[in-house]
Design an enzyme around this catalytic site. Sequence first.
Site, PDB file in Angstrom:
ATOM      1  N   CYS A  29       2.744   6.359 -19.867  1.00  0.00           N
ATOM      2  CA  CYS A  29       2.782   5.100 -19.122  1.00  0.00           C
ATOM      3  C   CYS A  29       1.392   4.481 -19.237  1.00  0.00           C
ATOM      4  CB  CYS A  29       3.128   5.413 -17.667  1.00  0.00           C
ATOM      5  SG  CYS A  29       3.107   3.974 -16.612  1.00  0.00           S
ATOM      6  N   CYS A  66      -4.681  -6.305 -11.171  1.00  0.00           N
ATOM      7  CA  CYS A  66      -3.449  -7.084 -11.404  1.00  0.00           C
ATOM      8  C   CYS A  66      -3.436  -8.267 -10.441  1.00  0.00           C
ATOM      9  CB  CYS A  66      -2.221  -6.206 -11.165  1.00  0.00           C
ATOM     10  SG  CYS A  66      -0.673  -7.081 -11.505  1.00  0.00           S
ATOM     11  N   GLU A  69      -5.790   3.253 -15.874  1.00  0.00           N
ATOM     12  CA  GLU A  69      -5.183   4.585 -15.932  1.00  0.00           C
ATOM     13  C   GLU A  69      -4.083   4.652 -16.981  1.00  0.00           C
ATOM     14  OE1 GLU A  69      -5.095   5.390 -11.104  1.00  0.00           O
ATOM     15  OE2 GLU A  69      -3.235   5.311 -12.236  1.00  0.00           O
ATOM     16  N   CYS A 122       0.106   4.833  -8.390  1.00  0.00           N
ATOM     17  CA  CYS A 122      -0.499   4.283  -9.604  1.00  0.00           C
ATOM     18  C   CYS A 122      -1.598   3.289  -9.243  1.00  0.00           C
ATOM     19  CB  CYS A 122       0.593   3.577 -10.411  1.00  0.00           C
ATOM     20  SG  CYS A 122      -0.023   2.515 -11.708  1.00  0.00           S
ATOM     21  N   GLY A 155      -1.307  -3.560 -14.093  1.00  0.00           N
ATOM     22  CA  GLY A 155      -1.188  -4.899 -14.680  1.00  0.00           C
ATOM     23  C   GLY A 155       0.244  -5.292 -14.971  1.00  0.00           C
ATOM     24  N   GLU A 156       0.414  -6.585 -15.243  1.00  0.00           N
ATOM     25  CA  GLU A 156       1.731  -7.146 -15.596  1.00  0.00           C
ATOM     26  C   GLU A 156       1.653  -7.499 -17.088  1.00  0.00           C
ATOM     27  OE1 GLU A 156       4.947  -8.144 -14.519  1.00  0.00           O
ATOM     28  OE2 GLU A 156       4.962  -8.952 -16.546  1.00  0.00           O
ATOM     29  N   CYS A 184       1.770  -7.335  -5.449  1.00  0.00           N
ATOM     30  CA  CYS A 184       2.899  -6.630  -4.821  1.00  0.00           C
ATOM     31  C   CYS A 184       2.366  -5.762  -3.667  1.00  0.00           C
ATOM     32  CB  CYS A 184       3.624  -5.760  -5.848  1.00  0.00           C
ATOM     33  SG  CYS A 184       4.168  -6.693  -7.293  1.00  0.00           S
ATOM     34  N   CYS A 244       1.768  -1.755  -3.820  1.00  0.00           N
ATOM     35  CA  CYS A 244       1.107  -1.256  -5.026  1.00  0.00           C
ATOM     36  C   CYS A 244      -0.405  -1.118  -4.841  1.00  0.00           C
ATOM     37  CB  CYS A 244       1.411  -2.235  -6.165  1.00  0.00           C
ATOM     38  SG  CYS A 244       0.474  -1.909  -7.652  1.00  0.00           S
ATOM     39  N   ASN A 287       5.818   5.968  -3.547  1.00  0.00           N
ATOM     40  CA  ASN A 287       4.621   6.787  -3.509  1.00  0.00           C
ATOM     41  C   ASN A 287       3.671   6.028  -2.569  1.00  0.00           C
ATOM     42  OD1 ASN A 287       3.230   9.011  -4.331  1.00  0.00           O
ATOM     43  ND2 ASN A 287       3.308   8.497  -6.504  1.00  0.00           N
ATOM     44  N   SER A 294      11.200  -4.880 -12.569  1.00  0.00           N
ATOM     45  CA  SER A 294      10.863  -4.341 -11.247  1.00  0.00           C
ATOM     46  C   SER A 294      11.520  -5.245 -10.219  1.00  0.00           C
ATOM     47  CB  SER A 294       9.346  -4.350 -11.038  1.00  0.00           C
ATOM     48  OG  SER A 294       8.730  -3.502 -11.965  1.00  0.00           O
ATOM     49  N   LEU A 295      12.654  -4.821  -9.696  1.00  0.00           N
ATOM     50  CA  LEU A 295      13.416  -5.707  -8.807  1.00  0.00           C
ATOM     51  C   LEU A 295      13.046  -5.440  -7.338  1.00  0.00           C
ATOM     52  CD1 LEU A 295      15.536  -7.947  -8.919  1.00  0.00           C
ATOM     53  CD2 LEU A 295      17.311  -6.210  -8.748  1.00  0.00           C
ATOM     54  N   HIS A 296      13.273  -4.237  -6.901  1.00  0.00           N
ATOM     55  CA  HIS A 296      12.822  -3.737  -5.593  1.00  0.00           C
ATOM     56  C   HIS A 296      13.467  -4.361  -4.355  1.00  0.00           C
ATOM     57  CE1 HIS A 296      10.121  -1.609  -8.090  1.00  0.00           C
ATOM     58  NE2 HIS A 296       9.236  -2.569  -8.237  1.00  0.00           N
TER      59      HIS A 296
HETATM   60  S1  SF4 Z   1       3.492  -3.400  -9.076  1.00  0.00           S
HETATM   61 FE1  SF4 Z   1       2.825  -3.972 -11.148  1.00  0.00          FE
HETATM   62  S2  SF4 Z   1       2.892  -6.217 -11.125  1.00  0.00           S
HETATM   63 FE2  SF4 Z   1       2.951  -5.583  -8.970  1.00  0.00          FE
HETATM   64  S3  SF4 Z   1       0.769  -5.624  -8.348  1.00  0.00           S
HETATM   65 FE3  SF4 Z   1       1.257  -3.518  -9.045  1.00  0.00          FE
HETATM   66  S4  SF4 Z   1       0.611  -3.478 -11.188  1.00  0.00           S
HETATM   67 FE4  SF4 Z   1       0.823  -5.627 -10.584  1.00  0.00          FE
END
Ligand code: SF4
Length: 376
Positions: free
Chosen positions: A108, A115, A95, A361, A184-185, A119, A122, A318, A239-241
């Site tokens: 974006c 990925c 996307e 996402c 993805g990372e 996480c 996600c 989200n 991305s700390l969170h």
């Molecule tokens: S937040 Fe980013 S790094 Fe974590 S699983 Fe989703 S796409 Fe991958």
Amino acid sequence: MSDTPVNLLDLNLPALTDQVKAWGQPAFRAKQLYRQLWLKQTESFDDMSDLPAAFRELLKEKACISTLRELLVRRGDGGLTRKSVFALPGNETVEAVLMVYPGRATVCVSSQAGCPMGCTFCATAKLGFRQDLSPGDIAHQVLWAQRELQKIPTDLDSKAHRHKVFGPEDVPARLTNVVFMGMGEPFNNYDNWRESVNRLHDPDGFNFGARNFTVSTVGLVPGIIKLMDDPMQINLAISLHAADDEIRSEMMPVNRRYPIADLMDAVREYTAKTHRRVSFEYVLIEGKNDTKAEAEKLADVLMEKGKFPMHVNLIPLNPVADSGMTRSNRDQVTGFRNYLENRGIPATVRIQRGQDIDAACGQLAGDLAKELAAQK
Ligand code: SF4
């Protein structure tokens, strides 16, 4: 010899020149072709009218502009947010999202299909890792956004005008920001991601300013170390969170490999070396990481060894289907932000975009990937 079409957006001008000559064409055709691809963002060989018909036929046979195939574009926020889902040759999906604000436009983009980082909040993580994107396929999403942006002034829904004084004159002619925060990372596909930046930055091509790129990482320390030695001034977002190892490891398995202390050491070294501001992304999840105690821990972690140029983006979650997680309520979000600001940490709540398109996402791409798999 391989029959796989040459992915033209993967090639810089010297490589494209070599390829064009290998096809028996004069070198100046490479410049014309490069101009069509990067300056005009032409989508089809048939529209490259300055190229001879025979060369266009050869290109159709031997090359492709990108391997991404656009499956659909969904519009939200009255046309000011547009999400495109692309299929790769093996039907994996990715996307890209274009978001337009008065005077600025951000895209974006994805760097991988699926990925591997896992996480828990996600949607993309649910797909697992599928494949890395090539430099050209990453860059292609930016060219798509630029084309889409040009349609917007004549293509706004009436709802867009309810977004305070938003008219065609408020739409910038050019993208202003490219953020690598999609599926993805990026640091897991570092070389291809970095090469995509080179392709987009080339002054003879798309000519996008280095300071307007932002790469986001879950905290892969080797990538941060590599970036701090990069002469190009690309912005870094982390991305700390969570500011607690136990909570962060539960939300983001990568934290077991690179715990918060190691990550923050790398970030401090990065800012000391580059003098650039770092953004921290913090998704607020009700009851998980949004309490006053968590805000205190976050401020302590960020300020532990003294203040450095930083900004915190607070993002109400989200929600992803079946995750059991919900977003923090408005008071909690405001309280969290106010606490950080009182501690001298600049923080903003990220404006939510595209909620009328779909959920989180990766969710739309994931749904379409399942549909494509079922058609096989
Ligand atoms: S937040 Fe980013 S790094 Fe974590 S699983 Fe989703 S796409 Fe991958």
